[in-house]
Scaffold this motif. Sequence first.
Motif, PDB file in Angstrom:
ATOM      1  N   SER A 207       0.831  -1.202   0.000  1.00 31.86           N
ATOM      2  CA  SER A 207       0.000   0.000   0.000  1.00 31.86           C
ATOM      3  C   SER A 207       0.866   1.254   0.000  1.00 31.86           C
ATOM      4  CB  SER A 207      -0.964   0.002   1.185  1.00 31.86           C
ATOM      5  OG  SER A 207      -0.273   0.078   2.393  1.00 31.86           O
ATOM      6  N   LYS A 208       2.058   1.149   0.598  1.00 36.30           N
ATOM      7  CA  LYS A 208       2.986   2.295   0.589  1.00 36.30           C
ATOM      8  C   LYS A 208       3.433   2.597  -0.850  1.00 36.30           C
ATOM      9  CE  LYS A 208       5.981   5.160   2.613  1.00 36.30           C
ATOM     10  NZ  LYS A 208       5.471   6.355   3.268  1.00 36.30           N
ATOM     11  N   VAL A 209       3.771   1.547  -1.563  1.00 39.65           N
ATOM     12  CA  VAL A 209       4.221   1.722  -2.950  1.00 39.65           C
ATOM     13  C   VAL A 209       3.070   2.244  -3.804  1.00 39.65           C
ATOM     14  CG1 VAL A 209       5.049   0.499  -5.004  1.00 39.65           C
ATOM     15  CG2 VAL A 209       6.037  -0.007  -2.787  1.00 39.65           C
ATOM     16  N   GLU A 210       1.894   1.690  -3.564  1.00 39.68           N
ATOM     17  CA  GLU A 210       0.706   2.112  -4.303  1.00 39.68           C
ATOM     18  C   GLU A 210       0.425   3.602  -4.066  1.00 39.68           C
ATOM     19  OE1 GLU A 210      -1.028   0.796  -6.538  1.00 39.68           O
ATOM     20  OE2 GLU A 210      -2.698   2.200  -6.591  1.00 39.68           O
ATOM     21  N   GLU A 211       0.555   3.999  -2.807  1.00 39.86           N
ATOM     22  CA  GLU A 211       0.324   5.396  -2.450  1.00 39.86           C
ATOM     23  C   GLU A 211       1.309   6.320  -3.176  1.00 39.86           C
ATOM     24  OE1 GLU A 211       0.664   6.351   1.876  1.00 39.86           O
ATOM     25  OE2 GLU A 211       1.903   7.965   1.071  1.00 39.86           O
ATOM     26  N   THR A 212       2.569   5.885  -3.243  1.00 34.41           N
ATOM     27  CA  THR A 212       3.583   6.666  -3.938  1.00 34.41           C
ATOM     28  C   THR A 212       3.240   6.787  -5.420  1.00 34.41           C
ATOM     29  OG1 THR A 212       5.247   5.826  -2.412  1.00 34.41           O
ATOM     30  CG2 THR A 212       6.053   6.833  -4.442  1.00 34.41           C
ATOM     31  N   ARG A 213       2.844   5.661  -5.993  1.00 33.69           N
ATOM     32  CA  ARG A 213       2.500   5.639  -7.409  1.00 33.69           C
ATOM     33  C   ARG A 213       1.333   6.592  -7.683  1.00 33.69           C
ATOM     34  NH1 ARG A 213      -0.094   3.178 -11.009  1.00 33.69           N
ATOM     35  NH2 ARG A 213      -1.514   2.227  -9.538  1.00 33.69           N
ATOM     36  N   ARG A 214       0.338   6.568  -6.788  1.00 37.75           N
ATOM     37  CA  ARG A 214      -0.820   7.441  -6.953  1.00 37.75           C
ATOM     38  C   ARG A 214      -0.433   8.904  -6.846  1.00 37.75           C
ATOM     39  NH1 ARG A 214      -4.358   4.195  -3.915  1.00 37.75           N
ATOM     40  NH2 ARG A 214      -3.909   5.501  -2.135  1.00 37.75           N
ATOM     41  N   ARG A 215       0.440   9.195  -5.859  1.00 43.17           N
ATOM     42  CA  ARG A 215       0.866  10.581  -5.669  1.00 43.17           C
ATOM     43  C   ARG A 215       1.568  11.110  -6.913  1.00 43.17           C
ATOM     44  NH1 ARG A 215       4.285  11.687  -0.420  1.00 43.17           N
ATOM     45  NH2 ARG A 215       4.728  13.652  -1.435  1.00 43.17           N
ATOM     46  N   ILE A 216       2.417  10.281  -7.493  1.00 41.70           N
ATOM     47  CA  ILE A 216       3.132  10.688  -8.701  1.00 41.70           C
ATOM     48  C   ILE A 216       2.129  10.888  -9.829  1.00 41.70           C
ATOM     49  CG2 ILE A 216       4.767   9.937 -10.471  1.00 41.70           C
ATOM     50  CD1 ILE A 216       6.348   8.587  -8.209  1.00 41.70           C
ATOM     51  N   GLY A 217       1.208   9.955  -9.982  1.00 43.17           N
ATOM     52  CA  GLY A 217       0.204  10.041 -11.043  1.00 43.17           C
ATOM     53  C   GLY A 217      -0.640  11.285 -10.921  1.00 43.17           C
ATOM     54  N   ARG A 218      -1.036  11.609  -9.698  1.00 37.40           N
ATOM     55  CA  ARG A 218      -1.875  12.774  -9.469  1.00 37.40           C
ATOM     56  C   ARG A 218      -1.148  14.044  -9.892  1.00 37.40           C
ATOM     57  NH1 ARG A 218      -4.064  11.348  -4.489  1.00 37.40           N
ATOM     58  NH2 ARG A 218      -2.354  12.349  -3.464  1.00 37.40           N
ATOM     59  N   ASN A 219       0.121  14.131  -9.505  1.00 39.79           N
ATOM     60  CA  ASN A 219       0.906  15.297  -9.872  1.00 39.79           C
ATOM     61  C   ASN A 219       1.082  15.403 -11.377  1.00 39.79           C
ATOM     62  OD1 ASN A 219       2.176  17.092  -7.734  1.00 39.79           O
ATOM     63  ND2 ASN A 219       2.267  15.084  -6.807  1.00 39.79           N
ATOM     64  N   GLU A 220       1.273  14.246 -12.011  1.00 42.03           N
ATOM     65  CA  GLU A 220       1.432  14.211 -13.454  1.00 42.03           C
ATOM     66  C   GLU A 220       0.163  14.783 -14.110  1.00 42.03           C
ATOM     67  OE1 GLU A 220       4.346  11.177 -14.676  1.00 42.03           O
ATOM     68  OE2 GLU A 220       4.735  13.279 -14.309  1.00 42.03           O
ATOM     69  N   ASN A 221      -0.991  14.391 -13.594  1.00 40.74           N
ATOM     70  CA  ASN A 221      -2.253  14.898 -14.128  1.00 40.74           C
ATOM     71  C   ASN A 221      -2.386  16.395 -13.921  1.00 40.74           C
ATOM     72  OD1 ASN A 221      -3.089  12.438 -15.025  1.00 40.74           O
ATOM     73  ND2 ASN A 221      -4.244  11.933 -13.180  1.00 40.74           N
ATOM     74  N   MET A 222      -1.956  16.875 -12.754  1.00 40.05           N
ATOM     75  CA  MET A 222      -2.019  18.302 -12.474  1.00 40.05           C
ATOM     76  C   MET A 222      -1.146  19.077 -13.455  1.00 40.05           C
ATOM     77  SD  MET A 222      -4.155  18.920 -10.170  1.00 40.05           S
ATOM     78  CE  MET A 222      -3.819  20.603  -9.683  1.00 40.05           C
ATOM     79  N   ILE A 223       0.016  18.522 -13.761  1.00 40.83           N
ATOM     80  CA  ILE A 223       0.919  19.184 -14.697  1.00 40.83           C
ATOM     81  C   ILE A 223       0.288  19.238 -16.086  1.00 40.83           C
ATOM     82  CG2 ILE A 223       3.147  18.943 -15.896  1.00 40.83           C
ATOM     83  CD1 ILE A 223       4.221  17.868 -13.143  1.00 40.83           C
ATOM     84  N   LYS A 224      -0.307  18.113 -16.489  1.00 39.37           N
ATOM     85  CA  LYS A 224      -0.980  18.072 -17.794  1.00 39.37           C
ATOM     86  C   LYS A 224      -2.126  19.075 -17.829  1.00 39.37           C
ATOM     87  CE  LYS A 224      -0.065  13.330 -18.994  1.00 39.37           C
ATOM     88  NZ  LYS A 224      -0.570  12.097 -18.432  1.00 39.37           N
ATOM     89  N   LEU A 225      -2.893  19.124 -16.746  1.00 39.53           N
ATOM     90  CA  LEU A 225      -4.018  20.045 -16.657  1.00 39.53           C
ATOM     91  C   LEU A 225      -3.521  21.481 -16.759  1.00 39.53           C
ATOM     92  CD1 LEU A 225      -7.106  20.157 -16.082  1.00 39.53           C
ATOM     93  CD2 LEU A 225      -6.538  20.498 -13.689  1.00 39.53           C
ATOM     94  N   GLY A 226      -2.446  21.780 -16.043  1.00 37.56           N
ATOM     95  CA  GLY A 226      -1.852  23.120 -16.076  1.00 37.56           C
ATOM     96  C   GLY A 226      -1.448  23.499 -17.486  1.00 37.56           C
ATOM     97  N   PHE A 227      -0.915  22.538 -18.202  1.00 44.35           N
ATOM     98  CA  PHE A 227      -0.496  22.763 -19.582  1.00 44.35           C
ATOM     99  C   PHE A 227      -1.685  23.157 -20.447  1.00 44.35           C
ATOM    100  CE2 PHE A 227      -0.003  20.789 -23.824  1.00 44.35           C
ATOM    101  CZ  PHE A 227       1.081  21.514 -24.294  1.00 44.35           C
ATOM    102  N   TRP A 228      -2.792  22.435 -20.302  1.00 42.91           N
ATOM    103  CA  TRP A 228      -3.983  22.728 -21.107  1.00 42.91           C
ATOM    104  C   TRP A 228      -4.621  24.055 -20.724  1.00 42.91           C
ATOM    105  CZ3 TRP A 228      -4.438  20.907 -25.598  1.00 42.91           C
ATOM    106  CH2 TRP A 228      -3.935  19.630 -25.893  1.00 42.91           C
ATOM    107  N   ILE A 229      -4.602  24.359 -19.428  1.00 37.12           N
ATOM    108  CA  ILE A 229      -5.149  25.641 -18.990  1.00 37.12           C
ATOM    109  C   ILE A 229      -4.363  26.777 -19.645  1.00 37.12           C
ATOM    110  CG2 ILE A 229      -5.323  27.203 -16.982  1.00 37.12           C
ATOM    111  CD1 ILE A 229      -6.157  24.704 -15.351  1.00 37.12           C
TER     112      ILE A 229
END
Length: 107
Positions: free
Chosen positions: A67-89
């Motif tokens: 679950s620790k690894v999963e949490e890390t993976r999710r955190r990275i994914g979420r940030n990646e999405n935020m960056i993509k979203l920022g790009f489109w904005i």
Amino acid sequence: MTCKEFEKLIPMYVAKKLDYLTLKEFYAHMQSCEDCKEELTINFLVTDGLQKLENGDAFDLHKEWGSKVEETRRRIGRNENMIKLGFWIEIVAVGVIAGIAWWLLLP
Ligand SMILES: [Zn+2]
């Protein structure tokens, strides 16, 4: 990231104090380096496991680690999405500004 750098960041990782970019590199190194992954697992077991034992909680290393690894993976994914979203904005904002400028310049 080198193994030495990785080792130094382990306590920060366990305490969830790594910023996004460092976490991303840290995670990438963990995926590619078996030695460091093992080192991290042991560290995690010692810090998190001992704490759980002190609290009298059951500790399932395999599950906790997963679950620790999963949490890390999710955190990275979420940030990646935020960056993509920022790009489109940004693209949309530039488009809107260009549209207004074009409209203002119309005769
Ligand atoms: Zn390594």
